[in-house]
Design a protein around this motif. Structure first.
Motif, mmCIF file in Angstrom:
data_model
loop_
_atom_site.group_PDB
_atom_site.id
_atom_site.type_symbol
_atom_site.label_atom_id
_atom_site.label_comp_id
_atom_site.label_asym_id
_atom_site.label_seq_id
_atom_site.Cartn_x
_atom_site.Cartn_y
_atom_site.Cartn_z
ATOM 1 N N GLN A 158 -4.154 -2.399 1.208
ATOM 2 C CA GLN A 158 -3.894 -2.566 2.635
ATOM 3 C C GLN A 158 -4.320 -3.943 3.110
ATOM 4 O O GLN A 158 -3.618 -4.588 3.909
ATOM 5 C CB GLN A 158 -4.609 -1.485 3.448
ATOM 6 C CG GLN A 158 -4.244 -1.475 4.926
ATOM 7 C CD GLN A 158 -2.766 -1.215 5.149
ATOM 8 O OE1 GLN A 158 -2.205 -0.273 4.590
ATOM 9 N NE2 GLN A 158 -2.106 -2.056 5.945
ATOM 10 N N ASN B 12 0.844 -1.191 0.000
ATOM 11 C CA ASN B 12 0.000 0.000 0.000
ATOM 12 C C ASN B 12 0.882 1.245 0.000
ATOM 13 O O ASN B 12 0.948 2.000 0.968
ATOM 14 C CB ASN B 12 -0.934 -0.001 1.203
ATOM 15 C CG ASN B 12 -2.011 1.063 1.096
ATOM 16 O OD1 ASN B 12 -2.243 1.619 0.021
ATOM 17 N ND2 ASN B 12 -2.664 1.356 2.203
ATOM 18 N N LYS C 247 -6.584 1.933 -2.104
ATOM 19 C CA LYS C 247 -5.836 1.878 -0.850
ATOM 20 C C LYS C 247 -6.369 0.769 0.061
ATOM 21 O O LYS C 247 -5.592 0.049 0.698
ATOM 22 C CB LYS C 247 -5.895 3.221 -0.131
ATOM 23 C CG LYS C 247 -5.127 4.327 -0.830
ATOM 24 C CD LYS C 247 -5.163 5.620 -0.019
ATOM 25 C CE LYS C 247 -4.393 6.725 -0.722
ATOM 26 N NZ LYS C 247 -4.433 8.002 0.052
#
Length: 459
Positions: A432, A239, A428
């Protein structure tokens, strides 16, 4: 390059019983074959590889030429199927007379973790052999703590392919040598719109190796500890701004309607190639080794460029892919020396030039590009020199060494993140989640296999 040991190990254990069922038969035939070869008074060097078709025929020619060039050694080459199948056979026959003296393999983490090899660095040091004759950007991918573990042989890198005839037909400006994300996006959109949807401008296969290359080209690693090259990685770095920029670029092309998603699995790559050869795709990113397939199948003019780079970020270069040659540890000193002599022969400029011309893989020896044969081939088709030019222009650092990760989760979870992002999920969040899952696997691996990891980094 990012295939990892524990995932492969689980698959190998599952295949063990089937393989062992035929090992005794293989051992008998191998022993008989080697005895027959040894009757000539030569030291027999067994060589397992995964090159079939025309590539295998050319490799056999290199072997035959070596055997004719001297009288001390006899290399006996044997095709053992895909890298995965060959690796299964190799592990399940360790410490027997069946295991080869030379092994061609692409799975670096597995080979280093199994540990039944002598690092090439030892032979090079003892022989005062000049490793500077090879591209440092290729060698770095096969090093741990600065020491060369195996000799890169059939090397490749990521490049961009595009259909020059489609660009001309629809009045789209040809790609530059080192295109940016915005340049590719604009060209893809123009191709799609001007063809009224008959052509999809671009695609990026859901294949984790590709975003790893795009991260490397932004000087970004995907695991810590210098991409796992100086010590065992302890965390993933997915990320990141580099990955976020890459997938924002993909999502923008999806929003433009100029992107073709071929999905995942073994059929994705084949369908992507078929789409390009059929003139349905304008641009795609893949290994430079795919050039041979395109050259044989394309009925149109096509081109290669350097791997695409993010806007505002200087191109850093990409990691080398392909396979390398390993010398087994449990063979006699005489056999090991014979293996080393063959490897040196195969890495000569003349042999490497012939290898690139015949297969599309990169000639690893820098002097190969100066040979008359390769110069003639490049003059006929300048694009075959693009991977070499990209190597020469790229930086040699942790990012372009590529990730070394003795853990099973990276490909699985990064691949899942790609599917989610292509489906419109937040970039994102997807990255993640993938990073968190990979980190769990890394922690478990480091905790449960400390001894193996220690041995990997102390060779």
């Amino acid at each position: 390059m990012s295939k990892t040991f524990w995932h492969r190990w689980g698959q190998l254990i599952a295949a063990t019983l089937a393989v062992l069922a035929v090992v005794s038969g293989i051992a008998f035939t191998t022993t008989a074959r080697n005895a027959a070869q040894a009757s000539s008074g030569r030291i027999v060097i067994s060589f397992w590889h995964s090159m079939n078709g025309p590539n295998g025929q050319l490799l056999d020619k290199i072997v035959d030429n070596f055997n004719q060039s001297q009288t001390k050694y006899k290399v006996v080459s044997q095709y053992e199927g895909s890298y995965g199948l060959a690796e299964s056979k190799y592990i399940n026959t360790l410490h027997t007379n069946v295991t080869p003296t030379i092994m061609q393999q692409s799975d670096i983490p597995t080979m280093t973790a199994v540990g039944d090899y002598v690092p090439i660095q030892q032979f090079a040091d003892a022989d005062h052999y000049d490793l500077n004759q090879f591209y440092p950007g290729i060698l770095s991918g096969f090093k741990l703590k600065g020491k060369l573990q195996s000799m890169p042989f059939n090397a490749s890198s990521s490049v961009m392919y595009y259909n020059k005839d489609l660009f001309k037909k629809y009045g789209v400006k040809p790609l530059s040598k080192s295109p940016s994300y915005s340049e590719i996006r604009a060209a893809a959109k123009a191709l799609t719109e001007k063809s009224k949807g008959a052509v999809k401008g671009a695609t990026l296969q859901i294949y984790p190796w590709l975003p790893e290359q795009l991260a490397a080209n932004q000087n970004a690693v995907v695991v810590n500890k210098d991409n796992g090259r100086t010590a065992a990685a302890t965390s993933a770095e997915l990320n990141t701004p580099a990955m976020q920029r890459t997938f924002a670029w993909v999502q923008n092309m999806i929003k433009d309607g100029s992107f073709q998603n071929y999905g995942t699995g073994s059929s994705a790559s084949a369908n992507q190639m078929a789409g390009f050869l059929a003139g349905k795709i304008g641009i795609f990113m893949q290994s430079s080794a795919a050039a041979g397939t395109i050259a044989k199948g394309a009925k149109f003019k096509w081109g290669e460029t350097f791997t695409v780079h993010a806007d505002g970020v200087p191109a850093n270069g990409v990691a080398a892919g392909g396979a390398s040659l390993w010398i087994s540890k449990d063979k006699s000193k005489a056999e090991q020396q014979g293996a080393w002599e063959f490897i040196k022969y195969a890495m000569e400029a003349k042999q490497q030039a012939a290898w690139q011309i015949g297969t599309g893989y990169i000639a690893v020896n820098k002097a190969s590009v100066k040979t008359a044969a390769l110069q003639t081939a490049i003059k006929k088709n300048p694009d075959i020199n693009v991977p070499i030019e990209q190597l020469q222009a790229g930086k040699v650092n942790a990012a372009t060494a590529g990730p070394f990760l003795v853990n099973s989760q990276m490909d699985q979870y990064l691949g899942t993140a790609m599917q989610q992002i292509y489906g419109g999920k937040d970039i994102k969040q997807s990255l993640q989640e993938a990073q968190d899952e990979v980190n769990k696997g890394i922690r478990d691996t480091n905790k449960n296999n400390a001894a193996i990891l220690k041995s990997v980094f102390t060779k």
